[in-house]
Design a protein around this motif. Structure first.
Motif, short mmCIF file in Angstrom:
data_model
loop_
_atom_site.label_atom_id
_atom_site.label_comp_id
_atom_site.label_asym_id
_atom_site.label_seq_id
_atom_site.Cartn_x
_atom_site.Cartn_y
_atom_site.Cartn_z
N ASN A 226 43.73 43.99 31.36
CA ASN A 226 45.09 43.50 31.45
C ASN A 226 45.19 42.33 32.43
O ASN A 226 44.17 41.87 32.97
N LYS A 227 46.40 41.85 32.68
CA LYS A 227 46.59 40.68 33.53
C LYS A 227 46.13 40.92 34.96
O LYS A 227 45.82 39.96 35.68
N ASN A 228 46.09 42.17 35.40
CA ASN A 228 45.69 42.46 36.77
C ASN A 228 44.18 42.43 36.98
O ASN A 228 43.71 42.25 38.11
N ARG A 230 41.94 40.70 34.61
CA ARG A 230 41.34 39.81 33.63
C ARG A 230 40.19 38.99 34.20
O ARG A 230 39.35 38.48 33.46
N TYR A 231 40.11 38.85 35.54
CA TYR A 231 38.99 38.15 36.16
C TYR A 231 38.10 39.11 36.95
O TYR A 231 37.26 38.66 37.74
#
Length: 348
Positions: A226-228, A230-231
Protein backbone atom coordinates in the motif's frame (compact mmCIF):
# COMPACT_ATOMS: atom_id res chain seq x y z
CA UNK A 1 13.15 31.67 -37.68
CA UNK A 2 12.07 28.09 -37.01
CA UNK A 3 11.02 27.06 -33.52
CA UNK A 4 11.39 23.68 -31.83
CA UNK A 5 8.43 21.39 -32.33
CA UNK A 6 7.44 18.26 -30.45
CA UNK A 7 8.16 16.25 -33.61
CA UNK A 8 11.83 17.27 -33.48
CA UNK A 9 12.30 16.53 -29.82
CA UNK A 10 13.92 13.31 -28.66
CA UNK A 11 13.55 11.54 -25.35
CA UNK A 12 16.65 10.12 -23.70
CA UNK A 13 16.41 6.82 -21.86
CA UNK A 14 19.06 5.67 -19.43
CA UNK A 15 19.01 2.00 -18.45
CA UNK A 16 21.24 1.26 -15.45
CA UNK A 17 22.33 -1.96 -13.81
CA UNK A 18 24.61 -2.53 -10.84
CA UNK A 19 28.00 -3.17 -12.37
CA UNK A 20 30.65 -5.72 -13.19
CA UNK A 21 34.44 -5.95 -13.23
CA UNK A 22 36.16 -5.24 -16.55
CA UNK A 23 37.58 -8.75 -16.41
CA UNK A 24 37.46 -11.74 -14.04
CA UNK A 25 41.04 -11.07 -12.96
CA UNK A 26 41.79 -10.09 -9.37
CA UNK A 27 42.96 -6.48 -10.02
CA UNK A 28 39.77 -5.65 -11.95
CA UNK A 29 37.58 -7.41 -9.41
CA UNK A 30 39.34 -5.50 -6.62
CA UNK A 31 38.71 -2.20 -8.43
CA UNK A 32 35.02 -3.05 -8.82
CA UNK A 33 34.59 -4.13 -5.19
CA UNK A 34 36.37 -1.02 -3.93
CA UNK A 35 33.89 1.21 -5.74
CA UNK A 36 30.87 -0.89 -4.81
CA UNK A 37 31.63 -1.50 -1.14
CA UNK A 38 32.66 2.06 -0.35
CA UNK A 39 29.34 3.48 -1.58
CA UNK A 40 27.75 5.07 1.50
CA UNK A 41 24.32 3.82 0.40
CA UNK A 42 25.55 0.22 0.24
CA UNK A 43 27.64 0.27 3.42
CA UNK A 44 26.06 2.96 5.55
CA UNK A 45 28.95 3.41 7.95
CA UNK A 46 30.89 6.63 8.59
CA UNK A 47 33.52 7.15 5.88
CA UNK A 48 36.27 7.09 8.49
CA UNK A 49 35.27 3.49 9.27
CA UNK A 50 34.01 2.36 5.86
CA UNK A 51 37.07 3.16 3.76
CA UNK A 52 39.82 1.62 5.92
CA UNK A 53 37.68 -1.41 6.78
CA UNK A 54 36.63 -2.30 3.24
CA UNK A 55 39.51 -0.98 1.15
CA UNK A 56 42.09 -2.10 3.68
CA UNK A 57 40.73 -5.44 4.88
CA UNK A 58 37.51 -6.75 3.31
CA UNK A 59 38.20 -6.11 -0.38
CA UNK A 60 41.82 -7.40 -0.43
CA UNK A 61 40.61 -10.64 1.17
CA UNK A 62 37.48 -10.97 -0.93
CA UNK A 63 38.80 -9.99 -4.39
CA UNK A 64 40.79 -13.19 -5.16
CA UNK A 65 37.87 -15.39 -4.08
CA UNK A 66 35.38 -13.34 -6.09
CA UNK A 67 37.67 -13.44 -9.13
CA UNK A 68 37.52 -17.24 -9.15
CA UNK A 69 33.72 -17.08 -9.07
CA UNK A 70 33.61 -14.52 -11.89
CA UNK A 71 35.80 -16.82 -13.97
CA UNK A 72 33.05 -19.47 -13.76
CA UNK A 73 30.54 -16.93 -15.00
CA UNK A 74 32.55 -15.21 -17.73
CA UNK A 75 31.73 -15.88 -21.37
CA UNK A 76 34.87 -16.28 -23.47
CA UNK A 77 33.46 -14.19 -26.31
CA UNK A 78 31.02 -11.76 -24.68
CA UNK A 79 32.42 -11.31 -21.19
CA UNK A 80 30.17 -10.54 -18.23
CA UNK A 81 26.53 -11.67 -18.57
CA UNK A 82 25.30 -8.59 -16.72
CA UNK A 83 27.01 -6.44 -19.33
CA UNK A 84 26.10 -8.26 -22.53
CA UNK A 85 22.50 -8.85 -21.47
CA UNK A 86 22.27 -5.12 -20.66
CA UNK A 87 23.65 -4.15 -24.05
CA UNK A 88 21.26 -6.57 -25.77
CA UNK A 89 18.36 -5.02 -23.87
CA UNK A 90 19.50 -1.51 -24.82
CA UNK A 91 19.68 -2.42 -28.51
CA UNK A 92 16.29 -4.14 -28.61
CA UNK A 93 14.53 -1.39 -26.65
CA UNK A 94 16.05 1.19 -29.00
CA UNK A 95 14.74 -0.73 -32.00
CA UNK A 96 11.25 -0.89 -30.49
CA UNK A 97 11.11 2.76 -29.45
CA UNK A 98 12.44 4.12 -32.73
CA UNK A 99 14.29 7.32 -33.65
CA UNK A 100 12.27 9.60 -31.35
CA UNK A 101 14.19 8.03 -28.45
CA UNK A 102 17.87 7.65 -27.64
CA UNK A 103 18.58 4.69 -25.35
CA UNK A 104 21.83 4.49 -23.39
CA UNK A 105 23.11 1.87 -20.96
CA UNK A 106 25.35 2.37 -17.97
CA UNK A 107 26.55 0.67 -14.80
CA UNK A 108 26.45 2.17 -11.33
CA UNK A 109 29.93 0.76 -10.69
CA UNK A 110 32.69 0.52 -13.29
CA UNK A 111 32.02 0.39 -17.03
CA UNK A 112 30.22 1.54 -19.07
CA UNK A 113 29.77 4.32 -16.53
CA UNK A 114 26.61 6.30 -15.85
CA UNK A 115 28.60 9.45 -16.65
CA UNK A 116 29.52 8.15 -20.11
CA UNK A 117 25.92 7.10 -20.79
CA UNK A 118 24.59 10.51 -19.73
CA UNK A 119 27.14 12.21 -21.98
CA UNK A 120 25.77 10.19 -24.90
CA UNK A 121 22.29 11.51 -24.16
CA UNK A 122 23.51 15.07 -23.77
CA UNK A 123 25.42 14.86 -27.06
CA UNK A 124 22.20 13.69 -28.70
CA UNK A 125 20.48 16.88 -27.47
CA UNK A 126 17.58 15.02 -25.90
CA UNK A 127 14.71 17.09 -24.60
CA UNK A 128 14.29 15.06 -21.41
CA UNK A 129 15.73 11.95 -19.78
CA UNK A 130 13.93 8.94 -18.30
CA UNK A 131 16.12 6.92 -15.95
CA UNK A 132 15.24 3.26 -15.41
CA UNK A 133 17.41 1.54 -12.78
CA UNK A 134 17.04 -2.16 -13.58
CA UNK A 135 16.14 -3.15 -10.02
CA UNK A 136 12.50 -4.29 -9.71
CA UNK A 137 12.21 -3.51 -6.01
CA UNK A 138 13.39 -0.12 -4.75
CA UNK A 139 16.23 -0.13 -2.22
CA UNK A 140 18.33 2.83 -1.12
CA UNK A 141 21.46 0.74 -1.78
CA UNK A 142 20.55 0.05 -5.43
CA UNK A 143 17.94 2.31 -7.05
CA UNK A 144 18.61 5.09 -4.56
CA UNK A 145 22.34 4.96 -5.27
CA UNK A 146 21.72 5.21 -9.02
CA UNK A 147 19.42 8.20 -8.53
CA UNK A 148 21.97 9.94 -6.33
CA UNK A 149 24.77 9.33 -8.86
CA UNK A 150 22.69 10.63 -11.77
CA UNK A 151 21.82 13.82 -9.90
CA UNK A 152 25.44 14.27 -8.82
CA UNK A 153 26.54 14.15 -12.47
CA UNK A 154 23.83 16.28 -14.08
CA UNK A 155 24.05 18.72 -11.18
CA UNK A 156 27.37 19.83 -12.67
CA UNK A 157 25.85 20.53 -16.08
CA UNK A 158 25.12 24.15 -16.89
CA UNK A 159 21.84 23.17 -18.49
CA UNK A 160 19.91 20.39 -16.77
CA UNK A 161 17.07 18.83 -18.80
CA UNK A 162 13.87 17.44 -17.34
CA UNK A 163 14.73 14.16 -15.64
CA UNK A 164 12.32 11.52 -14.35
CA UNK A 165 13.00 8.24 -12.59
CA UNK A 166 11.16 4.94 -12.69
CA UNK A 167 11.89 4.05 -9.09
CA UNK A 168 10.23 0.66 -8.85
CA UNK A 169 8.48 -1.88 -11.05
CA UNK A 170 7.66 -4.38 -8.33
CA UNK A 171 4.26 -5.27 -9.79
CA UNK A 172 4.73 -4.16 -13.39
CA UNK A 173 2.76 -6.48 -15.73
CA UNK A 174 5.65 -6.87 -18.17
CA UNK A 175 8.11 -7.77 -15.42
CA UNK A 176 5.73 -10.18 -13.68
CA UNK A 177 4.42 -11.64 -16.91
CA UNK A 178 7.84 -12.49 -18.31
CA UNK A 179 8.90 -14.30 -15.15
CA UNK A 180 5.60 -16.20 -15.20
CA UNK A 181 6.24 -17.22 -18.80
CA UNK A 182 9.75 -18.43 -17.95
CA UNK A 183 8.50 -20.22 -14.83
CA UNK A 184 5.71 -22.01 -16.64
CA UNK A 185 8.20 -23.18 -19.27
CA UNK A 186 10.26 -24.86 -16.53
CA UNK A 187 7.16 -26.26 -14.82
CA UNK A 188 6.11 -27.87 -18.10
CA UNK A 189 9.36 -29.85 -18.14
CA UNK A 190 9.21 -31.20 -14.59
CA UNK A 191 6.92 -31.61 -11.58
CA UNK A 192 7.98 -29.58 -8.52
CA UNK A 193 7.11 -29.96 -4.85
CA UNK A 194 7.79 -26.34 -3.96
CA UNK A 195 8.87 -22.95 -5.30
CA UNK A 196 11.47 -20.62 -3.77
CA UNK A 197 11.49 -16.89 -4.49
CA UNK A 198 14.95 -15.75 -3.42
CA UNK A 199 15.70 -12.01 -3.24
CA UNK A 200 18.95 -10.22 -2.59
CA UNK A 201 19.12 -9.36 1.09
CA UNK A 202 19.73 -5.98 2.68
CA UNK A 203 20.36 -5.08 6.33
CA UNK A 204 17.19 -4.83 8.38
CA UNK A 205 18.23 -1.33 9.43
CA UNK A 206 17.92 -0.17 5.79
CA UNK A 207 14.22 -1.03 5.90
CA UNK A 208 13.72 0.63 9.26
CA UNK A 209 15.64 3.76 8.22
CA UNK A 210 13.31 4.22 5.25
CA UNK A 211 10.13 3.31 7.10
CA UNK A 212 7.32 5.78 6.39
CA UNK A 213 6.26 7.16 9.79
CA UNK A 214 7.42 3.92 11.41
CA UNK A 215 4.99 1.78 9.39
CA UNK A 216 7.51 -0.89 8.36
CA UNK A 217 8.33 -3.20 11.27
CA UNK A 218 9.64 -6.32 9.49
CA UNK A 219 6.46 -8.24 10.22
CA UNK A 220 2.87 -8.57 9.08
CA UNK A 221 3.00 -5.03 7.73
CA UNK A 222 4.29 -6.63 4.51
CA UNK A 223 1.16 -8.78 4.08
CA UNK A 224 -0.35 -6.00 1.98
CA UNK A 225 1.26 -3.55 -0.43
CA UNK A 226 0.00 0.00 0.00
CA UNK A 227 0.97 3.68 0.02
CA UNK A 228 2.68 3.33 3.40
CA UNK A 229 5.13 0.63 2.31
CA UNK A 230 5.39 1.11 -1.45
CA UNK A 231 9.13 1.87 -1.08
CA UNK A 232 9.79 -0.75 1.60
CA UNK A 233 12.10 -3.28 -0.02
CA UNK A 234 10.75 -6.18 2.03
CA UNK A 235 7.12 -5.32 1.26
CA UNK A 236 7.94 -5.08 -2.44
CA UNK A 237 9.58 -8.52 -2.43
CA UNK A 238 6.50 -10.06 -0.86
CA UNK A 239 4.23 -8.27 -3.34
CA UNK A 240 6.27 -9.47 -6.29
CA UNK A 241 6.05 -12.99 -4.88
CA UNK A 242 2.27 -12.79 -4.47
CA UNK A 243 1.92 -11.58 -8.06
CA UNK A 244 4.18 -14.32 -9.39
CA UNK A 245 2.39 -16.97 -7.34
CA UNK A 246 -0.95 -15.83 -8.73
CA UNK A 247 0.38 -15.95 -12.29
CA UNK A 248 1.85 -19.41 -11.73
CA UNK A 249 -1.29 -20.71 -10.00
CA UNK A 250 0.43 -21.37 -6.66
CA UNK A 251 -1.25 -21.55 -3.27
CA UNK A 252 0.35 -19.80 -0.31
CA UNK A 253 1.72 -23.09 1.02
CA UNK A 254 3.38 -23.92 -2.29
CA UNK A 255 6.05 -21.22 -2.20
CA UNK A 256 8.54 -19.63 0.17
CA UNK A 257 10.04 -16.12 0.15
CA UNK A 258 13.64 -15.83 1.37
CA UNK A 259 16.69 -13.57 1.10
CA UNK A 260 20.19 -14.37 -0.12
CA UNK A 261 23.68 -12.84 -0.40
CA UNK A 262 23.99 -11.42 3.09
CA UNK A 263 27.34 -9.75 3.63
CA UNK A 264 27.75 -10.19 7.37
CA UNK A 265 26.58 -12.65 10.02
CA UNK A 266 23.17 -12.03 11.51
CA UNK A 267 24.67 -11.91 15.01
CA UNK A 268 26.63 -8.79 14.13
CA UNK A 269 24.28 -7.19 11.65
CA UNK A 270 20.83 -8.73 11.01
CA UNK A 271 19.78 -8.89 7.39
CA UNK A 272 16.31 -9.59 6.05
CA UNK A 273 15.11 -13.04 7.01
CA UNK A 274 14.54 -15.89 6.44
CA UNK A 275 17.93 -16.60 4.90
CA UNK A 276 17.62 -18.58 1.66
CA UNK A 277 20.60 -20.84 2.29
CA UNK A 278 19.18 -21.91 5.65
CA UNK A 279 15.62 -22.33 4.35
CA UNK A 280 16.55 -24.58 1.44
CA UNK A 281 18.49 -26.95 3.69
CA UNK A 282 15.25 -27.69 5.52
CA UNK A 283 13.19 -28.34 2.39
CA UNK A 284 13.93 -32.08 1.98
CA UNK A 285 12.85 -32.81 5.57
CA UNK A 286 9.50 -31.19 4.74
CA UNK A 287 9.09 -33.38 1.69
CA UNK A 288 10.18 -30.74 -0.82
CA UNK A 289 12.57 -32.86 -2.85
CA UNK A 290 12.04 -31.06 -6.15
CA UNK A 291 12.31 -27.27 -6.01
CA UNK A 292 11.97 -24.54 -8.63
CA UNK A 293 13.90 -21.38 -7.71
CA UNK A 294 13.38 -17.81 -8.92
CA UNK A 295 15.59 -14.75 -8.37
CA UNK A 296 13.07 -11.94 -8.96
CA UNK A 297 15.34 -9.18 -7.61
CA UNK A 298 17.41 -9.46 -10.81
CA UNK A 299 16.42 -8.89 -14.43
CA UNK A 300 19.65 -10.28 -15.89
CA UNK A 301 21.63 -13.39 -15.08
CA UNK A 302 24.68 -12.64 -12.98
CA UNK A 303 26.85 -14.02 -10.18
CA UNK A 304 23.97 -13.95 -7.67
CA UNK A 305 21.64 -15.90 -9.96
CA UNK A 306 23.73 -18.28 -12.04
CA UNK A 307 26.40 -19.08 -9.45
CA UNK A 308 24.76 -18.50 -6.06
CA UNK A 309 21.23 -19.75 -6.70
CA UNK A 310 21.89 -21.97 -9.69
CA UNK A 311 25.05 -23.72 -8.49
CA UNK A 312 25.76 -23.14 -4.80
CA UNK A 313 22.17 -23.48 -3.62
CA UNK A 314 21.74 -26.58 -5.77
CA UNK A 315 24.74 -28.20 -4.09
CA UNK A 316 23.45 -27.31 -0.60
CA UNK A 317 20.00 -28.64 -1.45
CA UNK A 318 21.29 -31.95 -2.76
CA UNK A 319 23.61 -32.39 0.23
CA UNK A 320 20.53 -31.96 2.46
CA UNK A 321 18.71 -34.75 0.61
CA UNK A 322 17.08 -32.85 -2.25
CA UNK A 323 16.63 -34.55 -5.61
CA UNK A 324 16.07 -31.83 -8.19
CA UNK A 325 16.88 -28.10 -8.08
CA UNK A 326 16.16 -25.83 -11.02
CA UNK A 327 16.82 -22.10 -11.39
CA UNK A 328 14.44 -20.17 -13.64
CA UNK A 329 16.60 -18.04 -15.96
CA UNK A 330 16.39 -14.30 -15.60
CA UNK A 331 14.58 -11.96 -18.00
CA UNK A 332 17.74 -10.92 -19.88
CA UNK A 333 16.52 -9.77 -23.30
CA UNK A 334 13.41 -11.96 -23.57
CA UNK A 335 11.00 -10.38 -26.11
CA UNK A 336 8.22 -10.11 -23.53
CA UNK A 337 10.56 -8.26 -21.16
CA UNK A 338 11.74 -5.94 -23.93
CA UNK A 339 8.10 -5.08 -24.58
CA UNK A 340 7.59 -4.52 -20.85
CA UNK A 341 10.51 -2.08 -20.67
CA UNK A 342 9.22 -0.21 -23.71
CA UNK A 343 5.77 0.08 -22.10
CA UNK A 344 7.22 1.43 -18.85
CA UNK A 345 9.19 4.06 -20.75
CA UNK A 346 6.26 5.13 -22.89
CA UNK A 347 4.00 5.40 -19.84
CA UNK A 348 6.54 7.75 -18.26
Amino acid sequence: MSTPTSAKRRVGVLLVNLGTPDSPQTPDVRRYLNEFLTDARVIDMPAAVRYPLFKGIVVPLRAPKSAKIYQQLWDADRGSPLLYHGLDLQRLVQEKLGPEYVVAFGMRYQNPSIEKALEELRDAAVDRIIVLPLFPQYAAASTGSVQEKVMEIVGKWWIVPTISFISTFTDDPGFIGTFVTLGKAEMAKHDYDHVLFSYHGIPERHVLKGSFKGYCQLGKCCNTYNKNNRYCYRAQCFETSRQLAQGLGLRDDQYTVAFQSRLQSRLRDPWLQPYADEVLKGFPAKGYKKVLAFSPAFVADCLETTVEVGMEFKEMFEEAGGEHWQLVPSLNSHPQWVEGVVNMIQQN
